[in-house]
Motif scaffolding. Structure first.
Motif, mmCIF file in Angstrom:
data_model
loop_
_atom_site.group_PDB
_atom_site.id
_atom_site.type_symbol
_atom_site.label_atom_id
_atom_site.label_comp_id
_atom_site.label_asym_id
_atom_site.label_seq_id
_atom_site.Cartn_x
_atom_site.Cartn_y
_atom_site.Cartn_z
ATOM 1 N N HIS A 56 35.411 52.024 42.663
ATOM 2 C CA HIS A 56 36.464 51.224 42.041
ATOM 3 C C HIS A 56 35.901 50.031 41.272
ATOM 4 N N ASN A 73 47.137 49.005 42.439
ATOM 5 C CA ASN A 73 45.937 49.601 41.840
ATOM 6 C C ASN A 73 46.270 50.395 40.588
ATOM 7 N N ALA A 85 33.959 43.478 51.567
ATOM 8 C CA ALA A 85 34.351 44.477 50.568
ATOM 9 C C ALA A 85 35.605 44.053 49.820
ATOM 10 N N GLY A 86 36.541 43.413 50.546
ATOM 11 C CA GLY A 86 37.788 43.051 49.914
ATOM 12 C C GLY A 86 37.721 41.806 49.060
ATOM 13 N N ALA A 137 40.901 47.492 50.021
ATOM 14 C CA ALA A 137 39.673 47.626 50.809
ATOM 15 C C ALA A 137 39.862 47.048 52.208
ATOM 16 N N HIS A 160 42.358 45.654 44.645
ATOM 17 C CA HIS A 160 41.309 46.279 45.457
ATOM 18 C C HIS A 160 40.988 45.439 46.686
ATOM 19 N N SER A 191 34.030 54.885 47.944
ATOM 20 C CA SER A 191 35.222 54.737 47.120
ATOM 21 C C SER A 191 35.360 53.305 46.626
ATOM 22 N N SER A 192 35.063 52.347 47.499
ATOM 23 C CA SER A 192 35.119 50.935 47.106
ATOM 24 C C SER A 192 34.139 50.644 45.986
ATOM 25 N N TYR A 214 28.901 48.617 54.847
ATOM 26 C CA TYR A 214 30.291 48.628 55.297
ATOM 27 C C TYR A 214 30.507 49.645 56.412
ATOM 28 N N GLY A 228 44.516 54.287 46.699
ATOM 29 C CA GLY A 228 43.162 54.432 46.166
ATOM 30 C C GLY A 228 43.061 55.483 45.082
ATOM 31 N N THR A 240 42.066 49.596 54.266
ATOM 32 C CA THR A 240 41.403 50.837 54.673
ATOM 33 C C THR A 240 40.352 50.591 55.753
#
Length: 514
Positions: free
Chosen positions: A312, A393, A250-251, A342, A338, A308-309, A238, A385, A345
């Protein structure tokens, strides 16, 4: 024809159209991609609003036989488990197309790959046939490798491309072996998921068979989801990926493995799911704690967001491991939330990179002064986040913790510590270092997003996080009835006292929503 076919079909049709468009029409590539993904997003919103909670069976269903000898058919449908995922995927795809202005070379090839990736993602989530379920995922996965390899950035682009290709290819192969074994062992002579579930409910698989297939699906899908310790490909991939690719993968695409475990592994392999639940709960701590610590040490904004992703994902696995209605509902909620977070961000970090040419946290600072809109949006995204109330979230994570506490209290304590302390530290530190403090003279010439159409993708993703954060019942009322069915099938072989009853869980979940 089902609306789901149109949702996945518009991007695929647009990709085919772009194949015959001459290369000199550069603006046309972008407009075609925007129109196609916007149509998918609008149809997904229509589908979501027309979805009837508690409906017994699949809605917007369509089935067309393809290979009768093997029981393969084009079969799509939607229930509470995938209705939010399809909506989220379509909206993120439109946002990714909006954020593709950074692509300046080989635009035709990029937009074709972006559209094919979108069609594969949406088709995979809508598919109720194992063959197309897997095939459409691979259709979406292959463009990821190409886009990172060709349009990626940074010195580690080639290494990251090699690593992500190797990891995800191995994970997809392991999952494929598990799916083939499931098809051969279940005896349904069909790839149709509803038929397989009905057959296995009447003729449960032997425990030995379940214990062979379940780890294949767990670790095959787990690698695709970046389950610890098979996670190292994700932050690096990423970090070098172009923003639209990172937003979509990622999303959205990374949720495929989680959705596969919920849709296939839990209901069909209940004994193995019970046996592996504690292992999953322990592994998820690797995502939450270890990867969280790694995120604290990052000096690159994209690597921080990537880690961070991955962290989660641990909360979602914790919800799956609980095998109760509250935990599973929370897991699906986090998957949807998320996806929006994601995408937001990575879109914001992509804009910062285009403006500054760097994502080194030590080189940034005070960006809120020159980029008030981008800075405010990034601040809200990072607080989301952290699990700040008001964002979707928070609802998902709180629901997961309620469900996991009933089964794994000590694991839940560590997970809470990881979410509140570790997550809070690296997110608030990034906010301080990137957005506040003195502004380096290097960034005096930066300019913020001025036009409303350029702000639209960020506003849209933020709005989704806030809407589902303030009104989570929009999702939970749709998810809960079908999540309850999965829980009942997953606990079919359980002792009555091992987990809370479905009626008790429904009562608790109702109280939480209220």
């Amino acid at each position: 024809m089902s609306i789901l076919t149109y949702i996945a079909g518009w991007p695929l049709l647009a990709a085919l159209v772009l194949l015959v468009v001459p290369r000199k029409y550069r603006l046309l590539f972008r407009y075609v991609a925007l129109v196609a993904t916007m149509m998918s997003a609008l149809l997904a919103v229509k589908m979501f609003t027309q979805f009837l909670p508690g409906f017994d069976g699949y809605q917007f269903e369509q089935q067309v036989p393809w290979v009768d000898a093997l029981g393969i058919s084009y079969h799509v449908g939607v229930d509470g488990l995938n209705v939010g995922l399809i909506l989220m995927g379509a909206i993120v795809a439109f946002a990714a197309a909006c954020c593709s202005r950074e692509i300046r070379t080989r635009e035709k090839e990029f937009y074709i790959l972006l559209l094919v990736m979108t069609a594969g993602i949406l088709g995979a989530f809508a598919s109720l046939d194992l063959f197309f379920f897997y095939f459409l995922h691979e259709l979406a996965l292959v463009p990821t490798f190409i886009m990172i390899g060709v349009w990626g950035r940074g010195e580690k682009k080639n290494y990251a491309t090699f690593q992500i290709t190797l990891y995800l290819s191995v994970g997809a192969l392991i999952a494929l072996i598990g799916l083939i074994a499931l098809y051969l062992q279940c005896g349904a002579n069909s790839f149709d998921i509803p038929k397989i579930i009905a057959h296995v409910q009447a003729n449960p698989l032997a425990v030995k068979v379940q214990n062979f297939i379940f780890p294949l699906l767990l670790f095959g899908f787990g690698i695709l989801v970046s389950l610890w310790p098979f996670h190292s490909w994700a932050p690096l991939g990423y970090g070098v990926a172009p923003s639209p690719t990172a937003m979509l993968h990622a999303g959205v695409l990374k949720k495929f493995g989680l959705y596969g475990l919920i849709r296939i592994a839990l209901p069909l392999l209940p004994d193995a799911a019970q046996s592996w639940a504690y292992v999953i709960a322990l592994l998820c701590l690797g995502n939450i704690l270890y990867v969280g610590w790694v995120a604290m040490r990052q000096k690159d904004l994209n690597l921080l967001i990537g880690n961070s992703s991955v962290a989660h994902m641990g909360f979602i696995f914790l919800g799956l491991a609980s095998l109760n209605l509250i935990g599973l509902t929370g897991a699906v909620l986090i998957m949807v939330a998320h996806g929006f977070l994601a995408a937001l961000t990575f879109a914001l970090s992509g804009y910062i990179y285009q403006q500054t040419g760097s994502l080194q946290i030590s080189e940034l600072g005070g960006l809120c002064r020159k980029l008030p809109f981008i800075g405010a949006a990034l601040l809200m995204a990072m607080m989301a986040g952290c699990g700040l109330p008001g964002f979707a979230n928070f609802v998902g994570e709180a629901t997961v913790f309620f469900g996991a506490w009933q089964v794994f209290p000590w694991v839940t304590v560590f997970a809470l510590w990881g979410a509140l302390v570790i997550g809070g530290i690296y997110m608030t530190r990034a906010i301080r270092n990137v957005l506040h403090g003195p502004l380096p003279k290097t960034w005096e010439s930066l300019f913020d997003v001025a036009l409303l159409q350029h702000k639209a993708p960020y506003i849209m993703l933020l709005a989704c996080l806030l809407i589902f954060g303030f009104w989570p019942r929009l999702l939970t009322e749709k998810i809960t009835p079908d999540a309850d069915k999965i829980v009942q099938m997953a606990n079919a072989a359980s002792e009555p006292t091992s987990v809370a009853s479905a009626s008790e869980l429904r009562t608790t979940n109702s109280e939480l929503r209220n």
